[in-house]
Design a protein around this motif. Structure first.
Motif, PDB file in Angstrom:
ATOM      1  N   ILE A 279       0.837  -1.201   0.000  1.00 20.43           N
ATOM      2  CA  ILE A 279       0.000   0.000   0.000  1.00 20.43           C
ATOM      3  C   ILE A 279       0.874   1.254   0.000  1.00 20.43           C
ATOM      4  O   ILE A 279       0.667   2.171  -0.804  1.00 20.43           O
ATOM      5  CB  ILE A 279      -0.951  -0.022   1.210  1.00 20.43           C
ATOM      6  N   MET A 280       1.834   1.296   0.894  1.00 18.33           N
ATOM      7  CA  MET A 280       2.689   2.482   1.008  1.00 18.33           C
ATOM      8  C   MET A 280       3.572   2.678  -0.233  1.00 18.33           C
ATOM      9  O   MET A 280       3.933   3.798  -0.572  1.00 18.33           O
ATOM     10  CB  MET A 280       3.567   2.393   2.262  1.00 18.33           C
ATOM     11  N   GLY A 281       3.887   1.583  -0.904  1.00 17.29           N
ATOM     12  CA  GLY A 281       4.697   1.660  -2.116  1.00 17.29           C
ATOM     13  C   GLY A 281       3.904   2.026  -3.355  1.00 17.29           C
ATOM     14  O   GLY A 281       4.444   2.121  -4.449  1.00 17.29           O
ATOM     15  N   GLY A 282       2.586   2.216  -3.182  1.00 18.97           N
ATOM     16  CA  GLY A 282       1.743   2.618  -4.297  1.00 18.97           C
ATOM     17  C   GLY A 282       1.461   1.508  -5.289  1.00 18.97           C
ATOM     18  O   GLY A 282       1.067   1.766  -6.423  1.00 18.97           O
TER      19      GLY A 282
ATOM     20  N   GLU B 140      -8.795  -0.184  -4.582  1.00 22.53           N
ATOM     21  CA  GLU B 140      -8.692  -1.556  -5.075  1.00 22.53           C
ATOM     22  C   GLU B 140      -9.049  -2.526  -3.947  1.00 22.53           C
ATOM     23  O   GLU B 140      -8.515  -2.424  -2.847  1.00 22.53           O
ATOM     24  CB  GLU B 140      -7.269  -1.836  -5.571  1.00 22.53           C
ATOM     25  N   PRO B 141      -9.964  -3.465  -4.215  1.00 19.61           N
ATOM     26  CA  PRO B 141     -10.383  -4.371  -3.145  1.00 19.61           C
ATOM     27  C   PRO B 141      -9.284  -5.383  -2.792  1.00 19.61           C
ATOM     28  O   PRO B 141      -8.509  -5.807  -3.649  1.00 19.61           O
ATOM     29  CB  PRO B 141     -11.600  -5.087  -3.738  1.00 19.61           C
ATOM     30  N   LEU B 142      -9.224  -5.709  -1.522  1.00 18.51           N
ATOM     31  CA  LEU B 142      -8.328  -6.760  -1.042  1.00 18.51           C
ATOM     32  C   LEU B 142      -9.197  -7.985  -0.782  1.00 18.51           C
ATOM     33  O   LEU B 142      -9.959  -8.021   0.187  1.00 18.51           O
ATOM     34  CB  LEU B 142      -7.618  -6.308   0.240  1.00 18.51           C
TER      35      LEU B 142
END
Length: 66
Positions: A31-34, A40-42
């Motif tokens: 997430i933090m790395g984009g 976007e669903p997990l």
């Protein structure tokens, strides 16, 4: 015999928590790395397959993200 079962349950629980921790950290990095688009669903089952685990540690990791 009962003590052995309790020990095995404890070990299984510890492994689940460790897996959940690793999945949580991996998801945070993603997430933090984009690498995930906003919104976007997990999907629990897809993540379980990706990480090679049952849905339980994935569910634990997702709860921590919420």
């Amino acid at each position: 015999m009962e003590a052995k079962r309790a020990q095995n349950d404890w070990i299984g629980w510890q492994m689940t928590i460790r897996a959940a921790d690793c999945i949580f950290e991996s998801l945070i990095e993603t997430i933090m790395g984009g690498q995930l688009a906003p919104g976007e669903p997990l999907i629990e089952q897809a993540l379980a397959e990706k990480f090679g685990v049952s849905r339980t540690p994935v569910r634990e990791a997702l709860h921590r993200l919420a």
